[in-house]
Design an enzyme around this catalytic site. Structure first.
Site, mmCIF file in Angstrom:
data_model
loop_
_atom_site.group_PDB
_atom_site.id
_atom_site.type_symbol
_atom_site.label_atom_id
_atom_site.label_comp_id
_atom_site.label_asym_id
_atom_site.label_seq_id
_atom_site.Cartn_x
_atom_site.Cartn_y
_atom_site.Cartn_z
ATOM 1 C CB SER A 1 -4.419 -4.953 0.590
ATOM 2 O OG SER A 1 -3.182 -5.476 0.188
ATOM 3 C CD GLU B 1 -5.582 -5.184 4.547
ATOM 4 O OE1 GLU B 1 -5.357 -5.668 5.663
ATOM 5 O OE2 GLU B 1 -4.711 -5.032 3.692
ATOM 6 N NE ARG C 1 -3.078 -7.703 5.934
ATOM 7 C CZ ARG C 1 -2.134 -8.536 5.492
ATOM 8 N NH1 ARG C 1 -1.792 -9.601 6.205
ATOM 9 N NH2 ARG C 1 -1.511 -8.292 4.367
HETATM 10 N N1 EPU Z 1 -3.143 -10.265 -8.957
HETATM 11 C C1 EPU Z 1 -3.774 -10.028 -10.158
HETATM 12 N N2 EPU Z 1 -4.133 -8.743 -10.453
HETATM 13 C C2 EPU Z 1 -3.883 -7.716 -9.623
HETATM 14 C C3 EPU Z 1 -3.242 -7.961 -8.384
HETATM 15 C C4 EPU Z 1 -2.876 -9.252 -8.070
HETATM 16 O O1 EPU Z 1 -4.007 -10.928 -10.953
HETATM 17 O O2 EPU Z 1 -4.234 -6.594 -9.964
HETATM 18 C C5 EPU Z 1 -2.730 -11.653 -8.653
HETATM 19 C C6 EPU Z 1 -1.345 -11.956 -9.226
HETATM 20 O O3 EPU Z 1 -1.345 -13.272 -9.710
HETATM 21 C C7 EPU Z 1 -0.436 -11.861 -8.026
HETATM 22 C C8 EPU Z 1 -1.364 -12.337 -6.910
HETATM 23 O O4 EPU Z 1 -2.644 -11.839 -7.260
HETATM 24 O O5 EPU Z 1 0.676 -12.701 -8.159
HETATM 25 C C9 EPU Z 1 -0.971 -11.850 -5.532
HETATM 26 O O6 EPU Z 1 -0.725 -10.446 -5.582
HETATM 27 P P1 EPU Z 1 0.324 -9.781 -4.588
HETATM 28 O O7 EPU Z 1 1.567 -10.569 -4.517
HETATM 29 O O8 EPU Z 1 0.430 -8.350 -4.952
HETATM 30 O O9 EPU Z 1 -0.336 -9.955 -3.169
HETATM 31 P P2 EPU Z 1 -1.811 -9.700 -2.620
HETATM 32 O O10 EPU Z 1 -2.422 -11.007 -2.294
HETATM 33 O O11 EPU Z 1 -2.570 -8.811 -3.552
HETATM 34 C C10 EPU Z 1 -1.084 -9.670 -0.119
HETATM 35 C C11 EPU Z 1 -1.171 -8.771 1.056
HETATM 36 C C12 EPU Z 1 -0.146 -7.661 0.981
HETATM 37 C C13 EPU Z 1 1.236 -8.251 0.786
HETATM 38 C C14 EPU Z 1 1.260 -9.160 -0.425
HETATM 39 C C15 EPU Z 1 2.576 -9.900 -0.607
HETATM 40 C C16 EPU Z 1 -3.495 -8.888 1.781
HETATM 41 C C17 EPU Z 1 -4.809 -8.210 1.884
HETATM 42 N N3 EPU Z 1 -2.517 -8.224 1.166
HETATM 43 O O12 EPU Z 1 -1.495 -8.918 -1.256
HETATM 44 O O13 EPU Z 1 -0.210 -7.014 2.245
HETATM 45 O O14 EPU Z 1 2.186 -7.222 0.605
HETATM 46 O O15 EPU Z 1 0.224 -10.179 -0.267
HETATM 47 O O16 EPU Z 1 2.712 -10.896 0.338
HETATM 48 O O17 EPU Z 1 -3.342 -10.000 2.279
HETATM 49 C C18 EPU Z 1 -0.360 -4.627 1.708
HETATM 50 O O18 EPU Z 1 -1.078 -4.808 0.788
HETATM 51 O O19 EPU Z 1 -0.052 -3.463 2.060
HETATM 52 C C19 EPU Z 1 0.178 -5.737 2.458
HETATM 53 C C20 EPU Z 1 1.056 -5.544 3.406
#
Ligand code: EPU
Length: 337
Positions: A238, A333, A164
């Site tokens: 995010s 972010e 990011r």
């Molecule tokens: N989780 C929870 N509770 C929640 C949310 C998430 O326990 O409320 C845990 C779950 O186990 C889930 C894991 O966190 O499996 C990861 O969550 P998610 O797949 O939604 O991804 P993220 O890490 O929250 C990142 C990126 C996103 C991207 C996703 C998928 C960052 C800041 N964000 O989110 O980036 O879409 O991975 O690869 O790195 C966006 O958010 O707009 C974005 C493009």
């Protein structure tokens, strides 16, 4: 090119924050930009370059000049049997551009489907999802230097990409307007479908042959199911970055919280900030019109008339509570203005 005064930015930021810009100007061509940069208004005011407004939180009116590049067009620059180099101008809407490439079986962008952004903003933030980041597919970009009024070419390595992060968020912040981006895509199908959620959705869709279009469709469905509907609820995706910690710190957290969600990376262990926020009790929280999305705790939302200050205040309370529970400092972010 026309410089407008006292313009509402409510429809120009995905959080839907109701603020005004003192001056606002759309630029369609480099000549427009040159005229704008030579104007008194540009010289006498601070400026902000706005793409789709998908990664920004306005906390007050912007007492300066907002510049919105609307450079349009998509061109094939060159191609070989295996690869194609596509130039997209910065005002193109990111999700539309991704779908355009997927339809043509130009592979590489599919995991970045349905991310709200403009093409021009995508490298600034090094947007990423499901194991792919812009840095993996960007060949080079053209940017207009606001001081010298010339176009400069940045190769991938010049952009100093990180999670990011890029040079355009740091030493070159506010100094360049990105004009176009060249992506290096593959004509050969090679996909990254390591994420279980992506695989599950592909199975549910009963895809007979894996293609970038099928993956983009699966990822669009996942994002739609997890993230707030932009036509109903404002957000900037995010709100925080996922923090990276050393292996030692991770092991001690894991002893205390065996269910902690984390991923190993080359530089340490990345923790799921959404999990940390959920465990701190914030998921689904709402106060007035500021809240934490009920399906994804990493996403702060505006249910209608929240101010940027209210969202920022909520973000700070979340940072404080995650810090006191896990001794972990979350960093936003989104750009806070
Ligand atoms: N989780 C929870 N509770 C929640 C949310 C998430 O326990 O409320 C845990 C779950 O186990 C889930 C894991 O966190 O499996 C990861 O969550 P998610 O797949 O939604 O991804 P993220 O890490 O929250 C990142 C990126 C996103 C991207 C996703 C998928 C960052 C800041 N964000 O989110 O980036 O879409 O991975 O690869 O790195 C966006 O958010 O707009 C974005 C493009």
């Amino acid at each position: 090119m026309r410089i407008k005064e006292s313009i509402s930015l409510k429809k120009l930021n995905t959080f839907g924050i109701d603020v005004k810009a003192r001056y606002f100007c759309e630029v369609e061509t480099i000549e427009d930009l040159q005229t704008l940069v030579s104007s008194e208004i540009f010289h006498n005011n601070s400026h902000l370059i706005l793409g789709e407004g998908a990664n920004i939180l306005f906390t007050k009116n912007f007492d300066g000049l907002v510049i919105k590049p609307v450079f349009k067009g998509i061109e094939v620059v060159r191609e070989t049997d295996d690869e194609i180099f596509i130039k997209a101008y910065s005002g193109e809407v990111w999700p539309n551009f991704v779908m355009y490439c997927c339809e043509k079986n130009w592979n590489g962008l599919e995991n970045l489907a349905y991310i709200p952004s403009s093409v021009g903003a995508s490298p600034i933030q090094n947007i990423g999802a499901y194991g792919v980041e812009i840095k993996d597919v960007l060949d080079s970009l053209e940017a207009f230097n606001l001081e010298t009024q010339t176009i400069e070419i940045f190769q991938n390595s010049d952009c100093k990409f990180d999670y990011r992060e890029s040079v355009f968020k740091h030493e070159y912040k506010g100094k360049y307007v990105i004009f176009s981006v060249i992506f290096r895509l593959s004509k050969i199908p090679k996909f990254n479908t390591d994420y279980a959620t992506v695989n599950d959705e592909l199975k549910r869709l009963i895809v007979s042959e894996l293609s970038s279009k099928a993956i983009a469709t699966a990822i669009t469905n996942i994002r739609k199911s997890k993230l707030p509907d932009p036509s109903q609820i404002g957000s900037a995706g995010s709100f925080f970055k996922n923090p990276t910690v050393s292996d030692e710190v991770f092991q001690s957290l894991k002893m205390q919280y065996p269910n902690i969600v984390a991923y190993p990376t080359a530089f340490g262990v990345k923790l799921a900030a959404g999990w940390l926020i959920e465990q701190s009790g914030w998921k689904g929280f709402r106060e007035g019109d500021a809240g934490v999305h009920a399906q994804q705790a990493l996403v702060l939302v505006n249910y209608g008339n929240a101010t940027g200050g209210e969202i920022l205040n909520l973000a700070q309370r979340i940072i404080d509570s995650v810090k006191s529970k896990f001794d972990m400092e979350l960093t936003p972010e989104v750009n806070i203005i």
